[in-house]
Write an enzyme that holds these catalytic residues in place. Structure first.
Site, mmCIF file in Angstrom:
data_model
loop_
_atom_site.group_PDB
_atom_site.id
_atom_site.type_symbol
_atom_site.label_atom_id
_atom_site.label_comp_id
_atom_site.label_asym_id
_atom_site.label_seq_id
_atom_site.Cartn_x
_atom_site.Cartn_y
_atom_site.Cartn_z
ATOM 1 N N GLY A 203 0.826 -1.203 0.000
ATOM 2 C CA GLY A 203 0.000 0.000 0.000
ATOM 3 C C GLY A 203 0.856 1.247 0.000
ATOM 4 O O GLY A 203 0.454 2.296 0.522
ATOM 5 N N SER B 47 1.899 3.218 -2.467
ATOM 6 C CA SER B 47 1.817 4.173 -3.572
ATOM 7 C C SER B 47 1.090 5.455 -3.203
ATOM 8 O O SER B 47 1.134 6.441 -3.953
ATOM 9 C CB SER B 47 1.113 3.531 -4.772
ATOM 10 O OG SER B 47 -0.254 3.256 -4.470
ATOM 11 N N LYS C 69 -10.266 -4.982 10.699
ATOM 12 C CA LYS C 69 -9.213 -4.320 11.471
ATOM 13 C C LYS C 69 -9.026 -5.002 12.829
ATOM 14 O O LYS C 69 -7.900 -5.108 13.335
ATOM 15 C CB LYS C 69 -9.543 -2.843 11.654
ATOM 16 C CG LYS C 69 -9.421 -2.014 10.385
ATOM 17 C CD LYS C 69 -7.988 -2.016 9.849
ATOM 18 C CE LYS C 69 -7.795 -1.035 8.716
ATOM 19 N NZ LYS C 69 -6.407 -1.058 8.174
ATOM 20 N N TYR D 85 -16.026 -2.775 7.850
ATOM 21 C CA TYR D 85 -14.607 -2.422 7.978
ATOM 22 C C TYR D 85 -13.985 -2.839 9.311
ATOM 23 O O TYR D 85 -12.902 -3.433 9.361
ATOM 24 C CB TYR D 85 -14.497 -0.908 7.787
ATOM 25 C CG TYR D 85 -13.129 -0.293 7.893
ATOM 26 C CD1 TYR D 85 -12.182 -0.447 6.889
ATOM 27 C CD2 TYR D 85 -12.795 0.508 8.990
ATOM 28 C CE1 TYR D 85 -10.935 0.170 6.973
ATOM 29 C CE2 TYR D 85 -11.556 1.124 9.081
ATOM 30 C CZ TYR D 85 -10.629 0.950 8.074
ATOM 31 O OH TYR D 85 -9.399 1.557 8.161
ATOM 32 N N ARG E 253 -1.182 -1.956 -6.615
ATOM 33 C CA ARG E 253 -1.682 -2.514 -7.877
ATOM 34 C C ARG E 253 -1.350 -1.642 -9.086
ATOM 35 O O ARG E 253 -0.953 -2.136 -10.131
ATOM 36 C CB ARG E 253 -3.202 -2.692 -7.806
ATOM 37 C CG ARG E 253 -3.668 -3.698 -6.777
ATOM 38 C CD ARG E 253 -5.146 -3.980 -6.948
ATOM 39 N NE ARG E 253 -5.677 -4.800 -5.860
ATOM 40 C CZ ARG E 253 -6.866 -5.372 -5.883
ATOM 41 N NH1 ARG E 253 -7.657 -5.209 -6.926
ATOM 42 N NH2 ARG E 253 -7.287 -6.093 -4.864
ATOM 43 N N ASP F 299 -1.339 -7.888 -6.816
ATOM 44 C CA ASP F 299 -2.635 -7.993 -6.148
ATOM 45 C C ASP F 299 -2.431 -8.806 -4.876
ATOM 46 O O ASP F 299 -2.293 -10.029 -4.918
ATOM 47 C CB ASP F 299 -3.636 -8.680 -7.079
ATOM 48 C CG ASP F 299 -5.004 -8.870 -6.434
ATOM 49 O OD1 ASP F 299 -5.183 -8.452 -5.268
ATOM 50 O OD2 ASP F 299 -5.900 -9.449 -7.080
ATOM 51 N N LEU F 300 -2.418 -8.154 -3.739
ATOM 52 C CA LEU F 300 -2.085 -8.810 -2.487
ATOM 53 C C LEU F 300 -3.201 -9.690 -1.944
ATOM 54 O O LEU F 300 -2.993 -10.378 -0.939
ATOM 55 C CB LEU F 300 -1.709 -7.763 -1.442
ATOM 56 C CG LEU F 300 -0.477 -6.918 -1.773
ATOM 57 C CD1 LEU F 300 -0.285 -5.838 -0.721
ATOM 58 C CD2 LEU F 300 0.752 -7.780 -1.876
ATOM 59 N N LYS G 71 0.667 4.974 -10.272
ATOM 60 C CA LYS G 71 0.764 5.504 -8.916
ATOM 61 C C LYS G 71 2.091 5.102 -8.275
ATOM 62 O O LYS G 71 2.710 5.892 -7.548
ATOM 63 C CB LYS G 71 -0.403 5.007 -8.062
ATOM 64 C CG LYS G 71 -1.751 5.621 -8.402
ATOM 65 C CD LYS G 71 -2.825 5.119 -7.449
ATOM 66 C CE LYS G 71 -4.173 5.753 -7.758
ATOM 67 N NZ LYS G 71 -5.234 5.274 -6.832
#
Length: 334
Positions: free
Chosen positions: A21, A23, A183, A179, A46, A76-77, A50
């Protein structure tokens, strides 16, 4: 305890740091600041454009441009084999040595009331938040914890695996049903690994063991609140009005501020890292069995937080009830 005689527990000068992440947002800013401290940096995301733009900004911040190296990988993680490829590629790029630091920053927030959110979105949130971190951690630890002979071990180096969670893992807010669970799962994974990793660290301490991992490993987890990024702006467009009302106390921070505070906490050797006062209080309510940064300070924080949230929790529930009484059931479109 008060910083006197403290030492830097997070040396990155000359080390190789991998940031997923990386970028944009917090991930990119962490990469910029670590480059400014002398780290070699690899960012993963991805979108190639960027990544290219971010890498130029990161390079410009380098402390020693003539010595430091920078690289990006498009991947693509959510695919575990891609995470394994990334670790292999970084290791090869790093002259056959695995990265010293892996920081998982990938993911995005799609707020919404739980029953109004489609099943695919619920799955996507878990995939892009929890599973990207879990797959990356799995690939990283399998490489880091492979046994080597005692002669091949690092005598002083330490590796760091850093997760990025959210204060919503401590204190959920209505409207983040898609979400918050992802987390919270990251927080649980970090707690589990913080125990498991000690078996490997212990094996290194016994010279009678013929083989053990190359270096000690330390686990960390960062819990920011709102961060002022493009993703945050998009989030506001779909966020329920009720949620916006409930989180009025959340004053979003810039990516630069969150990265700076997080890195400072890593340098102090902290495990659970929050980045602002409200976040500290949220953490205090939910420390439970998690390892403490400082037993005295965290115990006092827990007592204070428990007193503060005796009022906060009922107040949020009352606000939610009154919202429903006045406005009815909030539709997805509103």
């Amino acid at each position: 305890m008060f910083g006197f005689g403290s030492r830097n527990e997070f040396h990155v000068d000359g080390k190789t740091v991998l940031i997923t992440g990386g970028s944009e947002g917090m991930g990119r800013e962490a990469a910029v600041q670590l480059a400014g401290k002398g780290a070699n940096v690899v960012i993963v995301a991805r979108t190639v454009k960027k990544l290219e733009n971010a890498l130029e900004v990161i390079k410009a911040a380098a402390a020693s441009p003539e010595k430091q190296r920078f690289h990006y990988i498009s991947a693509d993680l959510t695919n575990p084999t891609e995470c394994e490829r990334i670790l292999d590629e970084v290791t090869q790029w790093n002259n056959g040595v695995a990265p010293d630091v892996v920081w998982c920053c990938a993911g995005f927030s799609h707020p919404g009331l739980f029953v109004d959110t489609g099943i695919q979105t619920l799955r996507d949130q878990m995939d892009t938040i929890y599973w990207t971190a879990a797959y990356t951690a799995h690939a990283t630890l399998r490489k880091w914890l492979a046994p080597v002979t005692q002669d091949g071990q690092s005598k002083s180096s330490r590796r760091h695996l850093i997760f990025t969670s959210s204060t919503l893992a401590f204190f959920p807010i209505a409207g983040y049903g898609p979400y918050s669970p992802a987390k919270a799962a990251i927080r649980s994974l970090a707690d589990t690994l913080s125990q498991e990793i000690e078996m490997y660290n212990g094996a290194r301490s016994n010279k009678a063991n013929a083989t053990a991992p190359y270096a000690d490993v330390k686990i960390h987890a960062v819990f920011p609140m709102g961060i002022l990024t493009g993703g945050y702006e998009n989030e506001q467009k779909s966020k329920p009005k009720l949620t916006q009302k409930l989180e009025e106390a959340d004053k979003p921070q810039t990516p630069e501020e969150v990265a700076r505070i997080s890195i400072q906490a890593l340098e102090r050797g902290e495990y659970l890292i929050t980045t602002m006062l409200v976040g500290h209080l949220m953490k205090g309510t939910a420390l439970g069995p998690s390892p403490k940064n400082n037993v005295i300070v965290d115990t006092l924080l827990g007592w204070l937080s428990s007193l503060v949230f005796l009022y906060v929790i009922p107040d949020l529930r009352k606000i939610t009830w009154n919202w429903g009484k006045k406005n009815g059931v909030t539709s997805p479109a509103s």
